[in-house]
Design a protein around this motif. Structure first.
Motif, PDB file in Angstrom:
ATOM      1  N   SER A  20       0.827  -1.196   0.000  1.00 48.66           N
ATOM      2  CA  SER A  20       0.000   0.000   0.000  1.00 48.66           C
ATOM      3  C   SER A  20       0.865   1.252   0.000  1.00 48.66           C
ATOM      4  N   MET A  21       0.530   2.207  -0.850  1.00 54.40           N
ATOM      5  CA  MET A  21       1.249   3.478  -0.878  1.00 54.40           C
ATOM      6  C   MET A  21       0.855   4.333   0.326  1.00 54.40           C
ATOM      7  N   GLU A  22      -0.342   4.103   0.858  1.00 47.67           N
ATOM      8  CA  GLU A  22      -0.829   4.886   1.990  1.00 47.67           C
ATOM      9  C   GLU A  22      -0.398   4.311   3.332  1.00 47.67           C
ATOM     10  N   ASN A  23      -0.216   2.997   3.384  1.00 52.23           N
ATOM     11  CA  ASN A  23       0.178   2.345   4.625  1.00 52.23           C
ATOM     12  C   ASN A  23       1.161   1.226   4.282  1.00 52.23           C
ATOM     13  N   PRO A  24       2.458   1.510   4.341  1.00 51.65           N
ATOM     14  CA  PRO A  24       3.454   0.518   3.929  1.00 51.65           C
ATOM     15  C   PRO A  24       3.466  -0.754   4.778  1.00 51.65           C
TER      16      PRO A  24
END
Length: 83
Positions: A20-24
């Motif tokens: 996820s780009m929002e939550n690695p």
């Protein structure tokens, strides 16, 4: 080497991870198998032991959603699919 070994398993059609780009810390795994027997063999393999050990080592938790292909007529979807 875990992913490469799973790709080589009989019946494996797809095994891919996405971060996820929002939550690695969130990872999406998409895997696809030829049939239920291939999944059962995979789940009984030593590879699953490795995966379970990695989950325990890194305190990983997961949510599973299972999708089964619908072989019904989907011709109406053509207007939404760009090929």
């Amino acid at each position: 080497g875990t992913v490469e070994a799973i790709w080589a398993e009989a019946g494996n059609l797809r095994y891919e991870y996405y971060i996820s780009m929002e939550n690695p810390e969130t990872v999406l795994l998409i895997d696809s198998w030829d049939n239920q027997k291939a999944i059962d063999v995979h789940h009984a393999s030593s590879m699953m032991k490795t995966i379970i050990e990695l989950r325990e080592k890194y305190a990983l938790y997961m949510t599973v959603e299972r999708y089964i292909s619908d072989e019904s007529d989907v011709s109406g979807d053509d207007k939404f699919i760009r090929k």
